[in-house]
Design an enzyme around this catalytic site. Sequence first.
Site, PDB file in Angstrom:
ATOM      1  N   TYR A  57       0.854  -1.193   0.000  1.00 40.58           N
ATOM      2  CA  TYR A  57       0.000   0.000   0.000  1.00 40.58           C
ATOM      3  C   TYR A  57       0.882   1.233   0.000  1.00 40.58           C
ATOM      4  CZ  TYR A  57      -4.997  -0.189  -0.108  1.00 40.58           C
ATOM      5  OH  TYR A  57      -6.275  -0.257  -0.560  1.00 40.58           O
ATOM      6  N   GLU A  59      -0.335   4.871  -0.506  1.00 42.47           N
ATOM      7  CA  GLU A  59      -1.082   6.122  -0.717  1.00 42.47           C
ATOM      8  C   GLU A  59      -0.155   7.328  -0.613  1.00 42.47           C
ATOM      9  OE1 GLU A  59      -4.409   6.144   1.943  1.00 42.47           O
ATOM     10  OE2 GLU A  59      -5.601   4.855   0.653  1.00 42.47           O
ATOM     11  N   ASP A 203      -7.045  13.482 -25.043  1.00 42.60           N
ATOM     12  CA  ASP A 203      -7.153  12.078 -24.619  1.00 42.60           C
ATOM     13  C   ASP A 203      -6.541  11.218 -25.721  1.00 42.60           C
ATOM     14  OD1 ASP A 203      -7.814   9.525 -23.916  1.00 42.60           O
ATOM     15  OD2 ASP A 203      -9.915   9.974 -23.416  1.00 42.60           O
ATOM     16  N   THR A 229      -4.365   5.998 -21.683  1.00 44.07           N
ATOM     17  CA  THR A 229      -4.194   4.653 -21.145  1.00 44.07           C
ATOM     18  C   THR A 229      -2.769   4.216 -21.483  1.00 44.07           C
ATOM     19  OG1 THR A 229      -4.954   3.661 -23.197  1.00 44.07           O
ATOM     20  CG2 THR A 229      -6.616   3.986 -21.477  1.00 44.07           C
ATOM     21  N   LYS A 232      -2.884   0.380 -24.777  1.00 41.24           N
ATOM     22  CA  LYS A 232      -3.327   0.266 -26.177  1.00 41.24           C
ATOM     23  C   LYS A 232      -2.090   0.305 -27.084  1.00 41.24           C
ATOM     24  CE  LYS A 232      -7.851   1.933 -24.801  1.00 41.24           C
ATOM     25  NZ  LYS A 232      -8.897   2.980 -24.884  1.00 41.24           N
ATOM     26  N   ARG A 238      -2.389  -2.722 -18.300  1.00 39.96           N
ATOM     27  CA  ARG A 238      -3.640  -1.978 -18.191  1.00 39.96           C
ATOM     28  C   ARG A 238      -3.477  -0.922 -17.109  1.00 39.96           C
ATOM     29  NH1 ARG A 238      -6.674  -4.591 -21.542  1.00 39.96           N
ATOM     30  NH2 ARG A 238      -8.282  -3.018 -21.379  1.00 39.96           N
TER      31      ARG A 238
HETATM   32  C1  LIG Z   1      -9.856   3.378 -23.997  1.00 45.48           C
HETATM   33  C2  LIG Z   1     -10.189   4.811 -23.836  1.00 45.48           C
HETATM   34  C3  LIG Z   1     -10.517   5.359 -22.588  1.00 45.48           C
HETATM   35  C4  LIG Z   1     -10.809   4.533 -21.371  1.00 45.48           C
HETATM   36  O1  LIG Z   1      -9.910   3.671 -20.936  1.00 45.48           O
HETATM   37  P1  LIG Z   1     -10.338   2.472 -19.953  1.00 45.48           P
HETATM   38  O2  LIG Z   1      -8.996   2.018 -19.517  1.00 45.48           O
HETATM   39  O3  LIG Z   1     -11.095   1.499 -20.774  1.00 45.48           O
HETATM   40  O4  LIG Z   1     -11.132   3.052 -18.845  1.00 45.48           O
HETATM   41  C5  LIG Z   1     -10.700   6.718 -22.499  1.00 45.48           C
HETATM   42  N1  LIG Z   1     -10.595   7.510 -23.577  1.00 45.48           N
HETATM   43  C6  LIG Z   1     -10.313   7.013 -24.791  1.00 45.48           C
HETATM   44  C7  LIG Z   1     -10.213   7.942 -25.952  1.00 45.48           C
HETATM   45  C8  LIG Z   1     -10.119   5.650 -24.969  1.00 45.48           C
HETATM   46  O5  LIG Z   1      -9.852   5.180 -26.178  1.00 45.48           O
END
Ligand SMILES: *Cc1c(COP(=O)(O)O)cnc(C)c1O
Length: 424
Positions: A57, A59, A203, A229, A232, A238
């Site tokens: 942990y 925090e 994003d 993220t 991807k 993840r």
């Molecule tokens: C995948 C994605 C997210 C969310 O990610 P999670 O890990 O699935 O919560 C947010 N914004 C965009 C543009 C994404 O492609």
Amino acid sequence: MTQSLPHPALAAADPELAALVGAEERLQADTLRLIPSENYVSTAVLEATGTVLQNKYSEGYAGRRYYEGQQNIDLVETLAVERAKAVFGVEHANVQPYSGSPANLAAYLAFARPGDTVMGMSLPMGGHLTHGWGVSATGTWFNGVQYGVRHDTARIDFDEVRDLARKERPKIIFCGGTAVPRTIDFAAFGEIAREVDAVLVADIAHIAGLVAGGAHPSPVPHADVISTTTHKTLRGPRGAMLMSRATHAKAIDKAVFPGLQGGPHNHTTAAIALALHEAAAPSFRDYAHAVVANAKALAEALLARGFDLVSGGTDNHLVLIDLTNKDVPGKVAAKALDRAGIVVNYNTVPFDPRKPFDPSGIRIGTPSLTSRGLGTDLMPQIAEWIDRGVTAAGKGDEEALAAVRGEVAELMARYPAPGLPIAG
Ligand SMILES: *Cc1c(COP(=O)(O)O)cnc(C)c1O
């Protein structure tokens, strides 16, 4: 048939679960995975996620924790933060968000209050749920106003975005999305955000690996905050990160912890540090450019077979196919392709006349197959399989789907996936 990897302790403790993990390993080895948000992480990233760092942990932030015993964890998190700053060229990075959606929620918490107006691309046009869409907390607690794409070009209409921003005066503008096959014009968004005094959040969840590898322009000069993220195109575990200029560092850190989350997932932090190390290597630039080259080659081959592509093609890792002219609904095609060993997802297309749970399109992408080493020379073959699969879907021809499945497995056996058993 493909063997699964040995997990002796798991197999001894829970044979039922071990069998399921083994089945998933074989599935990922034998199929052609075209979901654009998925990838194969390296064996090293897999190992990093399975360490005893998971037992801690922590925090707080490095040097400012609420728990003792952080001598090693502080160094791990600092490593991840410094690598993120170097790879993306940012002044500040927070590597603690549990995933992309919580990362975006932290951005709301940092820069808006419930009831405030926020702006993002609408989900059916290619945006993400967390950009203010109605069913999401972000569209419930905030007044989400949404922009889309032009009917004729399927590209973002910046006149519309500017007019909407001037009229609605959003606190936050989100750019980026989940089904956007074209380059995001961060400069154009930045100009509009500055004009209306909004915080611009780029994003880059889908394209982070392309940005890191120089295959997509960077949002850094234009965006106040960058959300991504790590699992991807970036090819990490993840997880997620928020990055920003130094001026927003405090607000972002406070929003992530204690605003939204408790203890960070330290095993994930370690794997993020490693993925960023991999992303800094020259070979990752080659990977990012190969992802785009493959997507463009696949798009060309699909166009040659009469497929209708949203916006006419792609600039990145993603291709959105409108199947209206093939007279096969997206869901029927996606399920048939799955039976043919080709994994895609059904997806709305802009101005889709069909329902979101039964839309007109399928969404495909090249990050995973590029990680296995497939090159542009094989994209016509993949287009041919998709063509045969969609045609078979329309006729309910299971024999044709089984034939494609066999051919797919044969090719996949020649391109071992990182972190997985050798197919064959
Ligand atoms: C995948 C994605 C997210 C969310 O990610 P999670 O890990 O699935 O919560 C947010 N914004 C965009 C543009 C994404 O492609």
